[in-house]
Design a protein around this motif. Structure first.
Motif, short mmCIF file in Angstrom:
data_model
loop_
_atom_site.label_atom_id
_atom_site.label_comp_id
_atom_site.label_asym_id
_atom_site.label_seq_id
_atom_site.Cartn_x
_atom_site.Cartn_y
_atom_site.Cartn_z
N ASP A 183 -13.79 -2.11 61.41
CA ASP A 183 -13.75 -1.56 62.76
C ASP A 183 -14.76 -0.42 62.86
OD1 ASP A 183 -11.58 -3.26 63.34
OD2 ASP A 183 -10.17 -1.81 62.49
N GLU A 184 -15.15 -0.09 64.08
CA GLU A 184 -16.12 0.98 64.30
C GLU A 184 -15.59 1.95 65.35
OE1 GLU A 184 -19.57 -1.08 65.65
OE2 GLU A 184 -20.07 -1.89 63.68
N PHE A 185 -15.95 3.21 65.21
CA PHE A 185 -15.58 4.16 66.25
C PHE A 185 -16.73 5.11 66.54
CE2 PHE A 185 -13.98 5.98 62.24
CZ PHE A 185 -14.55 7.24 62.25
N PHE A 186 -16.75 5.56 67.79
CA PHE A 186 -17.76 6.49 68.27
C PHE A 186 -17.01 7.60 69.01
CE2 PHE A 186 -19.43 2.25 68.01
CZ PHE A 186 -20.61 2.41 67.31
N ILE A 187 -17.20 8.83 68.56
CA ILE A 187 -16.49 9.96 69.13
C ILE A 187 -17.49 10.93 69.75
CG2 ILE A 187 -14.97 11.92 68.64
CD1 ILE A 187 -13.99 10.34 66.16
N GLU A 188 -17.28 11.25 71.00
CA GLU A 188 -18.14 12.22 71.66
C GLU A 188 -17.33 13.48 71.97
OE1 GLU A 188 -20.68 12.32 75.71
OE2 GLU A 188 -21.41 10.98 74.13
N ILE A 189 -17.78 14.59 71.42
CA ILE A 189 -17.13 15.88 71.63
C ILE A 189 -17.90 16.65 72.70
CG2 ILE A 189 -16.50 18.08 70.57
CD1 ILE A 189 -16.13 16.56 67.96
N GLN A 190 -17.20 17.06 73.71
CA GLN A 190 -17.80 17.80 74.82
C GLN A 190 -17.41 19.28 74.71
OE1 GLN A 190 -19.87 16.61 77.62
NE2 GLN A 190 -20.19 18.83 77.51
N ILE A 203 -18.87 26.94 73.81
CA ILE A 203 -17.94 26.15 72.98
C ILE A 203 -18.81 25.22 72.14
CG2 ILE A 203 -16.10 24.44 72.96
CD1 ILE A 203 -15.13 25.57 75.61
N ASP A 204 -18.87 25.51 70.86
CA ASP A 204 -19.83 24.84 69.99
C ASP A 204 -19.33 23.45 69.58
OD1 ASP A 204 -21.66 24.07 68.04
OD2 ASP A 204 -21.97 26.14 67.35
N SER A 205 -19.92 22.41 70.14
CA SER A 205 -19.50 21.04 69.84
C SER A 205 -19.83 20.65 68.41
CB SER A 205 -20.16 20.06 70.82
OG SER A 205 -21.58 20.05 70.64
N VAL A 206 -20.89 21.23 67.83
CA VAL A 206 -21.27 20.90 66.46
C VAL A 206 -20.23 21.44 65.47
CG1 VAL A 206 -22.97 21.29 64.64
CG2 VAL A 206 -23.72 20.68 66.94
N GLN A 243 -32.79 25.12 67.09
CA GLN A 243 -32.05 26.01 66.19
C GLN A 243 -31.35 27.15 66.90
OE1 GLN A 243 -35.25 26.09 66.61
NE2 GLN A 243 -35.88 28.23 66.79
N ASN A 244 -31.78 27.48 68.11
CA ASN A 244 -31.19 28.63 68.81
C ASN A 244 -30.41 28.24 70.06
OD1 ASN A 244 -33.42 27.86 70.27
ND2 ASN A 244 -34.13 29.96 70.69
N ILE A 245 -30.03 26.97 70.12
CA ILE A 245 -29.25 26.50 71.26
C ILE A 245 -27.92 25.93 70.74
CG2 ILE A 245 -29.12 24.87 73.17
CD1 ILE A 245 -32.18 24.86 73.23
N ILE A 246 -26.82 26.40 71.29
CA ILE A 246 -25.51 25.84 70.94
C ILE A 246 -25.33 24.55 71.73
CG2 ILE A 246 -23.03 26.19 71.19
CD1 ILE A 246 -23.49 29.12 70.53
N ALA A 247 -25.09 23.48 70.99
CA ALA A 247 -25.04 22.14 71.60
C ALA A 247 -23.77 21.95 72.41
CB ALA A 247 -25.12 21.08 70.51
N ASP A 248 -23.93 21.41 73.60
CA ASP A 248 -22.75 21.14 74.41
C ASP A 248 -22.09 19.82 74.03
OD1 ASP A 248 -24.74 19.51 75.44
OD2 ASP A 248 -23.98 19.62 77.49
N ARG A 249 -22.83 18.93 73.35
CA ARG A 249 -22.26 17.65 72.97
C ARG A 249 -22.57 17.33 71.51
NH1 ARG A 249 -23.03 13.19 77.84
NH2 ARG A 249 -22.08 14.43 79.51
N CYS A 250 -21.65 16.66 70.87
CA CYS A 250 -21.83 16.20 69.50
C CYS A 250 -21.23 14.80 69.39
CB CYS A 250 -21.16 17.15 68.50
SG CYS A 250 -21.34 16.67 66.77
N ARG A 251 -21.93 13.91 68.72
CA ARG A 251 -21.49 12.51 68.65
C ARG A 251 -21.31 12.10 67.19
NH1 ARG A 251 -21.41 7.81 71.73
NH2 ARG A 251 -22.09 5.88 70.72
#
Length: 389
Positions: A183-190, A203-206, A243-251
């Motif tokens: 099985d496979e899964f893909f998770i997107e954190i906002q 809110i640091d998604s990473v 490097q100086n930007i907090i990511a809004d999304r992480c996958r």
């Protein structure tokens, strides 16, 4: 007698395999491979139905006497890998390669077609030759072949995988579960993006994603019965642009492997719960796309016993009881419909430099293994048809 006849066909098997190795095609794109197979079957006078599930084919060879219907299956697709071998049959398609032995499987089944096409007068029953597309990519090609009637009226089905972890001259299988479900899964954190120097405004998604990677490692160790083999792997984590930007999304992307449906359902539930709970703990949210892939491949015990005796006495191979292995196979779908057995035929040979694993850019097989695979499939079919059951 069978081995002698197949020995005469081995040069043709090698030529076919090398042609296909030079001209690989990806899953659901096997147009020229399918045409090559169809032409060969037609020349042998075998009834062919093509265009199944894209480029799948079914060849039907009926004997002059009534009897049982035995299906034999080969897969035809290649992988998106650059061939790094330096040999005369290296892939001529940039970025595409037969790195799993499917070219050999196709060549073996074509040789079996030739073997039986000259023996119709003594042939009982029917041989169903299934040339399947798209084994490597879910949802796979097996389901469409079954829906098109590939197993209608079939009494039993056999398949082989040329397997380099096993040395040439040996073969393995199991009396029950042999290969895992996949099985496979893909998770997107906002989260909420912002300046790297002002993390309290974001809110640091990473960070949430990194915590989730660690939490998911507890699924097998703390939720699954330790007597039930299972794997949860995170193969990809992507987030951020500088490097100086907090990511809004992480996958995150991962795979799950196990052998029973109860464990499979449990892991799916725990992945979703951990994703949502961990993200919430960091003030983020998570969406989960969970894809159920191939089920576990489970052999019929009686057909495994046939393999164990047949491999040794009729195919000249050393049989082994294989441990469960985590790679998956959509041959599992056929075995959910009719009895059968899937067998791993040794194709590795370190003395020839054939020691690279499947899906490796230098993957190759000892081509003598194709002779063994053809002999094993023929022996299995003959043994089944000689049963009184």
């Amino acid at each position: 007698m069978v081995k002698e006849a197949l020995q005469a066909l081995l040069p043709g098997m090698v030529a076919d395999r090398r042609h296909l190795h030079r001209h690989p095609e990806l899953s659901f794109m096997e147009k020229e491979t399918s045409a090559f197979v169809a032409e060969r079957l037609a020349k042998l006078g075998i009834e062919v139905t093509s265009g199944i599930g894209g480029f799948g084919l079914i060849g039907v060879l009926r004997g002059n006497m009534p009897g049982k219907t035995v299906a034999l299956r080969a897969d035809m697709d290649a992988l998106p890998i650059q061939d790094e071998k330096q040999c005369q049959y290296s892939s001529q398609s940039p970025g595409v390669m037969h790195a799993c032995g499917h070219d050999g499987h196709t060549a073996v089944l074509l040789a079996i077609a030739e073997y039986y096409s000259g023996r119709r007068a003594e042939l009982q029953g029917e041989i169903r030759l299934i040339f399947q597309p798209a084994e490597e990519v879910c949802p796979g090609g097996a389901v469409s072949m079954i829906e098109a009637g590939a197993l209608d009226g079939v009494d039993v089905i056999y398949g082989v995988h040329l397997w380099t972890p096993i040395p040439v001259g040996k073969a393995g299988s199991a009396p029950d579960a042999l290969m895992a479900s996949t099985d496979e899964f893909f998770i997107e954190i906002q989260g909420r993006g912002g300046h790297g120097g002002m993390p309290h405004k974001s809110i640091d998604s990473v960070v949430a994603g990194s915590a989730l990677v660690l939490q998911l490692q507890s699924v097998v160790s703390r939720s699954v019965d330790p007597l039930n083999p299972a794997v949860v792997t995170i193969g990809s984590i992507q987030g951020g642009t500088a490097q100086n930007i907090i990511a809004d999304r992480c996958r995150l992307a991962g795979t799950v492997r196990c052998f029973d449906e109860e464990t499979r359902d449990l892991i799916r539930t725990r992945v979703r719960e951990l994703a949502e709970g961990t993200a919430a703990a960091y003030g983020a949210s998570a969406s989960v796309d969970y894809m159920m892939g191939y089920p576990s491949l489970v052999n019929e015990p009686r057909e495994f016993e046939r393999f164990y005796g047949t491999a040794a006495f009729d195919a000249g191979l050393i049989p082994e009881v294989s441990p469960k292995i985590m790679p998956a196979e959509d041959f599992a779908y056929y075995l959910r419909k009719v009895p059968g057995c899937f067998m791993l035929v040794g194709a590795g040979n370190p003395e020839k430099g054939i020691l690279y694993p499947h899906h490796h850019p230098k993957f190759d097989i000892d081509e003598q293994s194709m002779l063994h695979a053809a002999a094993l499939l023929i022996a299995m079919r003959e043994s089944y048809c000689s049963d009184d059951k």
